[in-house]
Design a protein around this motif. Sequence first.
Motif, PDB file in Angstrom:
ATOM      1  N   ASN A  85       0.833  -1.205   0.000  1.00  0.00           N
ATOM      2  CA  ASN A  85       0.000   0.000   0.000  1.00  0.00           C
ATOM      3  C   ASN A  85       0.867   1.255   0.000  1.00  0.00           C
ATOM      4  N   GLU A  86       1.919   1.202   0.783  1.00  0.00           N
ATOM      5  CA  GLU A  86       2.829   2.353   0.849  1.00  0.00           C
ATOM      6  C   GLU A  86       3.501   2.578  -0.512  1.00  0.00           C
ATOM      7  N   GLU A  87       3.925   1.477  -1.142  1.00  0.00           N
ATOM      8  CA  GLU A  87       4.566   1.580  -2.451  1.00  0.00           C
ATOM      9  C   GLU A  87       3.596   2.154  -3.474  1.00  0.00           C
ATOM     10  N   ILE A 102      -4.659  14.578 -15.274  1.00  0.00           N
ATOM     11  CA  ILE A 102      -5.446  13.393 -14.921  1.00  0.00           C
ATOM     12  C   ILE A 102      -6.594  13.781 -13.990  1.00  0.00           C
ATOM     13  N   LYS A 103      -7.813  13.430 -14.378  1.00  0.00           N
ATOM     14  CA  LYS A 103      -8.990  13.709 -13.555  1.00  0.00           C
ATOM     15  C   LYS A 103      -9.650  12.431 -13.041  1.00  0.00           C
ATOM     16  N   LEU A 104      -9.443  11.334 -13.754  1.00  0.00           N
ATOM     17  CA  LEU A 104      -9.944  10.021 -13.323  1.00  0.00           C
ATOM     18  C   LEU A 104      -8.761   9.063 -13.291  1.00  0.00           C
ATOM     19  N   LEU A 105      -8.607   8.377 -12.187  1.00  0.00           N
ATOM     20  CA  LEU A 105      -7.524   7.402 -12.087  1.00  0.00           C
ATOM     21  C   LEU A 105      -8.131   6.045 -11.757  1.00  0.00           C
ATOM     22  N   PHE A 106      -7.899   5.075 -12.641  1.00  0.00           N
ATOM     23  CA  PHE A 106      -8.384   3.717 -12.411  1.00  0.00           C
ATOM     24  C   PHE A 106      -7.208   2.842 -11.960  1.00  0.00           C
ATOM     25  N   LEU A 107      -7.345   2.224 -10.797  1.00  0.00           N
ATOM     26  CA  LEU A 107      -6.385   1.213 -10.362  1.00  0.00           C
ATOM     27  C   LEU A 107      -6.895  -0.125 -10.882  1.00  0.00           C
ATOM     28  N   VAL A 108      -6.124  -0.750 -11.752  1.00  0.00           N
ATOM     29  CA  VAL A 108      -6.586  -1.961 -12.443  1.00  0.00           C
ATOM     30  C   VAL A 108      -5.748  -3.147 -11.979  1.00  0.00           C
ATOM     31  N   GLY A 109      -6.356  -4.083 -11.305  1.00  0.00           N
ATOM     32  CA  GLY A 109      -5.649  -5.267 -10.836  1.00  0.00           C
ATOM     33  C   GLY A 109      -5.412  -6.237 -11.984  1.00  0.00           C
ATOM     34  N   GLU A 114      -5.935 -11.795  -3.943  1.00  0.00           N
ATOM     35  CA  GLU A 114      -5.210 -12.840  -3.216  1.00  0.00           C
ATOM     36  C   GLU A 114      -3.820 -13.056  -3.799  1.00  0.00           C
ATOM     37  N   VAL A 115      -3.669 -12.771  -5.094  1.00  0.00           N
ATOM     38  CA  VAL A 115      -2.386 -12.991  -5.755  1.00  0.00           C
ATOM     39  C   VAL A 115      -1.469 -11.778  -5.578  1.00  0.00           C
ATOM     40  N   ILE A 116      -2.009 -10.575  -5.814  1.00  0.00           N
ATOM     41  CA  ILE A 116      -1.143  -9.388  -5.731  1.00  0.00           C
ATOM     42  C   ILE A 116      -1.002  -8.879  -4.299  1.00  0.00           C
ATOM     43  N   LYS A 117      -1.713  -9.522  -3.375  1.00  0.00           N
ATOM     44  CA  LYS A 117      -1.606  -9.173  -1.942  1.00  0.00           C
ATOM     45  C   LYS A 117      -1.957  -7.707  -1.691  1.00  0.00           C
ATOM     46  N   LEU A 118      -2.955  -7.214  -2.394  1.00  0.00           N
ATOM     47  CA  LEU A 118      -3.320  -5.809  -2.272  1.00  0.00           C
ATOM     48  C   LEU A 118      -4.816  -5.673  -2.527  1.00  0.00           C
ATOM     49  N   ASP A 119      -5.519  -5.027  -1.622  1.00  0.00           N
ATOM     50  CA  ASP A 119      -6.946  -4.776  -1.787  1.00  0.00           C
ATOM     51  C   ASP A 119      -7.106  -3.429  -2.493  1.00  0.00           C
ATOM     52  N   LEU A 120      -7.317  -3.462  -3.800  1.00  0.00           N
ATOM     53  CA  LEU A 120      -7.361  -2.221  -4.572  1.00  0.00           C
ATOM     54  C   LEU A 120      -8.605  -1.395  -4.271  1.00  0.00           C
ATOM     55  N   ALA A 121      -9.683  -2.032  -3.836  1.00  0.00           N
ATOM     56  CA  ALA A 121     -10.889  -1.272  -3.476  1.00  0.00           C
ATOM     57  C   ALA A 121     -10.590  -0.356  -2.285  1.00  0.00           C
ATOM     58  N   ALA A 123      -7.594   0.570  -1.383  1.00  0.00           N
ATOM     59  CA  ALA A 123      -6.571   1.526  -1.815  1.00  0.00           C
ATOM     60  C   ALA A 123      -7.210   2.700  -2.544  1.00  0.00           C
ATOM     61  N   ALA A 124      -8.187   2.418  -3.419  1.00  0.00           N
ATOM     62  CA  ALA A 124      -8.867   3.489  -4.149  1.00  0.00           C
ATOM     63  C   ALA A 124      -9.617   4.402  -3.184  1.00  0.00           C
ATOM     64  N   GLN A 125     -10.234   3.796  -2.186  1.00  0.00           N
ATOM     65  CA  GLN A 125     -10.971   4.590  -1.196  1.00  0.00           C
ATOM     66  C   GLN A 125     -10.009   5.481  -0.401  1.00  0.00           C
ATOM     67  N   ARG A 126      -8.863   4.911  -0.014  1.00  0.00           N
ATOM     68  CA  ARG A 126      -7.890   5.671   0.756  1.00  0.00           C
ATOM     69  C   ARG A 126      -7.307   6.827  -0.062  1.00  0.00           C
ATOM     70  N   LEU A 127      -6.955   6.532  -1.310  1.00  0.00           N
ATOM     71  CA  LEU A 127      -6.344   7.553  -2.155  1.00  0.00           C
ATOM     72  C   LEU A 127      -7.345   8.627  -2.563  1.00  0.00           C
TER      73      LEU A 127
END
Length: 423
Positions: A85-87, A102-109, A114-121, A123-127
């Motif tokens: 998450n920090e990275e 940039i006005k819209l940013l999509f984080l695309v897994g 479970e594989v990338i060890k990152l909850d992008l939902a 992360a998107a909420q936090r960012l």
Amino acid sequence: MQSGQSAGCLERPILRERGQREVFCGLTGIIWLHRKIQDAFFLIVGSRTCAHLMQSAAGVMIFAEPRFGTAIMEEKDLAGLADANEELDKVVARLVERRPDIKLLFLVGSCPSEVIKLDLAKAAQRLSGTYAPDVRIFNYSGSGIETTFTEGEDACLASLVPSLPEAGEAAADQLLVVGALADVVEDQFTRLFEAMGIKNVNFLPARNAGSMPAVGPGTRFLLAQPFLTETARALTRRGAVHLPAPFPLGAQGTTAWLKAAAESFGVDHALFTEVTAAPKARAEKALTHYQEQLTGKSLFFFPDSQLEIPLARFLHAELGMVPLEVGTPFLNKALMAPELDALPDNVLVSEGQDVDKQLDRCHDQRPDITVCGLGLANPLEVEGLTTKWSIELVFTPIQGYEQAGDLAELFARPLVRRTRLEV
């Protein structure tokens, strides 16, 4: 691995297969979406392989600064030795600072969480808390494990729907056209709707973040693409109403698609006929040019883009081609009912894939044209079969009256090429 036949909703037997499949992943949708939404950026969270795939498939030079990129997962991220998450936050901070457009940013897994060890939902909420409202941040999965390549667009649009503004009292007068279309096609449809008196027409996705349409109870929507199941569900949850129709491919398909809107908005039949007569006649004339080459030719569709059933309907009804098997990755019977109704009774419709069994059926039938993904095309060409890349049908503007001839040419061209090679 199972296969078998069962009755479809329209009493058509559907062959369902769950074996090995040969399709692109949902990341591929970024190739046309980043061009469509002109102030969006698609940040893939994935491996170097994903980065190479996108760079090669999109054909964009590095110095061109495309509006997509890859936050590459290293071994230390996957092993939990670094805070992913920090990275990710550091990558997004550098990106937003360097690209203020940039006005819209999509984080695309690129793979499941479970594989990338990152909850992008999350992360998107936090960012979003950091960068909204200047930059709105969404997430979706483009994993090939979970999606086929056109489902990337479906997941992208579905992620947008909850954030669309509330239409309020204007919702009942609004027509929403859903699915990424070339700008020129949008403009053509807009002119036709305006000539019919339907003035409040919007498109999803819009061409930029500030123009995303409002939606609300009573908003009526037409799907321009057949692979938008989740987007349609999300719109329905907002109270929007789907207008069932064939998809706007060819003269007949486009007329039926426009008519669904015209009837819903109470457009007079005489006015509808007057508005559509000239472009419909141009489309029919353009198709006539290809009938001699295509009529009577047999077709075999491998499942790939989810465009297969509407294309088979168009090629059979308007050009006299003979579909032998129409494979689709997924079959949404509700959205496809008008298309399935128009297919001949004896065509085999298959859902899912067991590629070895399907290849056997293709070899047995020796179709004149085989529509398939890139991975199957070259081996089939070596075996003497004529192929059409299904991905080309997604990248090319094919919807609407003015594109009907171009769509027919996409199927005539491989036959011409084969004839020249044989000479």
